[in-house]
Design a protein around this motif. Structure first.
Motif, PDB file in Angstrom:
ATOM      1  N   ALA A 144      22.919  -5.765 -10.463  1.00  0.00           N
ATOM      2  CA  ALA A 144      22.479  -6.939 -11.205  1.00  0.00           C
ATOM      3  C   ALA A 144      22.401  -8.092 -10.218  1.00  0.00           C
ATOM      4  CB  ALA A 144      23.439  -7.268 -12.333  1.00  0.00           C
ATOM      5  N   THR A 145      21.434  -8.964 -10.432  1.00  0.00           N
ATOM      6  CA  THR A 145      21.268 -10.117  -9.545  1.00  0.00           C
ATOM      7  C   THR A 145      21.537 -11.392 -10.337  1.00  0.00           C
ATOM      8  OG1 THR A 145      18.919 -10.438 -10.031  1.00  0.00           O
ATOM      9  CG2 THR A 145      19.475  -8.863  -8.286  1.00  0.00           C
ATOM     10  N   LYS A 157      10.662 -10.515  -9.620  1.00  0.00           N
ATOM     11  CA  LYS A 157      12.059 -10.962  -9.511  1.00  0.00           C
ATOM     12  C   LYS A 157      12.919 -10.007 -10.339  1.00  0.00           C
ATOM     13  CE  LYS A 157      11.130 -15.846  -8.814  1.00  0.00           C
ATOM     14  NZ  LYS A 157      11.379 -17.207  -9.319  1.00  0.00           N
ATOM     15  N   ILE A 158      13.637  -9.140  -9.662  1.00  0.00           N
ATOM     16  CA  ILE A 158      14.455  -8.128 -10.335  1.00  0.00           C
ATOM     17  C   ILE A 158      15.765  -8.748 -10.820  1.00  0.00           C
ATOM     18  CG2 ILE A 158      15.749  -5.992  -9.989  1.00  0.00           C
ATOM     19  CD1 ILE A 158      13.579  -5.179  -7.956  1.00  0.00           C
ATOM     20  N   SER A 159      16.137  -8.453 -12.085  1.00  0.00           N
ATOM     21  CA  SER A 159      17.426  -8.910 -12.615  1.00  0.00           C
ATOM     22  C   SER A 159      18.441  -7.782 -12.707  1.00  0.00           C
ATOM     23  CB  SER A 159      17.327  -9.504 -14.014  1.00  0.00           C
ATOM     24  OG  SER A 159      16.090  -9.790 -14.431  1.00  0.00           O
ATOM     25  N   THR A 160      18.041  -6.646 -13.256  1.00  0.00           N
ATOM     26  CA  THR A 160      18.972  -5.524 -13.381  1.00  0.00           C
ATOM     27  C   THR A 160      18.305  -4.212 -12.969  1.00  0.00           C
ATOM     28  OG1 THR A 160      18.373  -5.025 -15.674  1.00  0.00           O
ATOM     29  CG2 THR A 160      20.167  -6.601 -15.333  1.00  0.00           C
ATOM     30  N   VAL A 161      19.132  -3.287 -12.522  1.00  0.00           N
ATOM     31  CA  VAL A 161      18.672  -1.941 -12.175  1.00  0.00           C
ATOM     32  C   VAL A 161      19.632  -0.949 -12.826  1.00  0.00           C
ATOM     33  CG1 VAL A 161      18.198  -0.297 -10.322  1.00  0.00           C
ATOM     34  CG2 VAL A 161      17.759  -2.725  -9.958  1.00  0.00           C
ATOM     35  N   ASP A 162      19.075  -0.009 -13.579  1.00  0.00           N
ATOM     36  CA  ASP A 162      19.864   1.058 -14.198  1.00  0.00           C
ATOM     37  C   ASP A 162      19.325   2.402 -13.733  1.00  0.00           C
ATOM     38  OD1 ASP A 162      21.456  -0.681 -15.755  1.00  0.00           O
ATOM     39  OD2 ASP A 162      19.884  -0.798 -17.277  1.00  0.00           O
ATOM     40  N   PHE A 163      20.180   3.411 -13.820  1.00  0.00           N
ATOM     41  CA  PHE A 163      19.802   4.772 -13.436  1.00  0.00           C
ATOM     42  C   PHE A 163      20.107   5.700 -14.600  1.00  0.00           C
ATOM     43  CE2 PHE A 163      20.981   8.924 -11.646  1.00  0.00           C
ATOM     44  CZ  PHE A 163      19.790   9.243 -11.027  1.00  0.00           C
ATOM     45  N   LYS A 164      19.132   6.497 -15.012  1.00  0.00           N
ATOM     46  CA  LYS A 164      19.314   7.440 -16.118  1.00  0.00           C
ATOM     47  C   LYS A 164      19.132   8.861 -15.596  1.00  0.00           C
ATOM     48  CE  LYS A 164      17.606   8.628 -20.700  1.00  0.00           C
ATOM     49  NZ  LYS A 164      16.612   8.292 -21.745  1.00  0.00           N
ATOM     50  N   SER A 165      20.084   9.697 -15.918  1.00  0.00           N
ATOM     51  CA  SER A 165      20.035  11.098 -15.511  1.00  0.00           C
ATOM     52  C   SER A 165      20.111  11.968 -16.757  1.00  0.00           C
ATOM     53  CB  SER A 165      21.207  11.406 -14.581  1.00  0.00           C
ATOM     54  OG  SER A 165      21.232  12.769 -14.266  1.00  0.00           O
TER      55      SER A 165
END
Length: 90
Positions: free
Chosen positions: A25-26, A65-73
């Motif tokens: 998160a930024t 402008k990126i705010s959050t990054v999630d990863f789904k598996s």
């Protein structure tokens, strides 16, 4: 009784397991845009050549402008794995 056991075994084999985890998160404000990128593997050895990178996910969502990054598996029968990067921002 045999039918019940067979039905339970069949339903267990057809299930999948999925988990979504936060990566980063930024300090940028959380925006309304969302982009994703994904790839898939078989037995963890053979990949479909997809691109699950953050850059590709941001481009797919038109995000600069990126705010959050999630990863789904997601795992299907422990044979097929699908991996997705989800980016939100402006």
């Amino acid at each position: 009784m045999k039918k019940l056991v067979l039905a339970l075994a069949a339903s267990a084999m057809l299930t999948s397991c999925s988990v979504t985890l936060p990566v980063n998160a930024t300090s940028n404000a959380v925006g309304k845009k969302v982009g994703s990128s994904s790839t898939m593997s078989i037995f963890g050895l053979f990949f479909d050549g997809g691109d699950a990178s953050i850059l590709t996910a941001a481009k797919q969502g038109g995000i600069s402008k990126i705010s959050t990054v999630d990863f789904k598996s997601t795992n299907y029968l422990f044979i097929i794995g699908q991996y997705e990067t989800i980016v939100s921002g402006e």
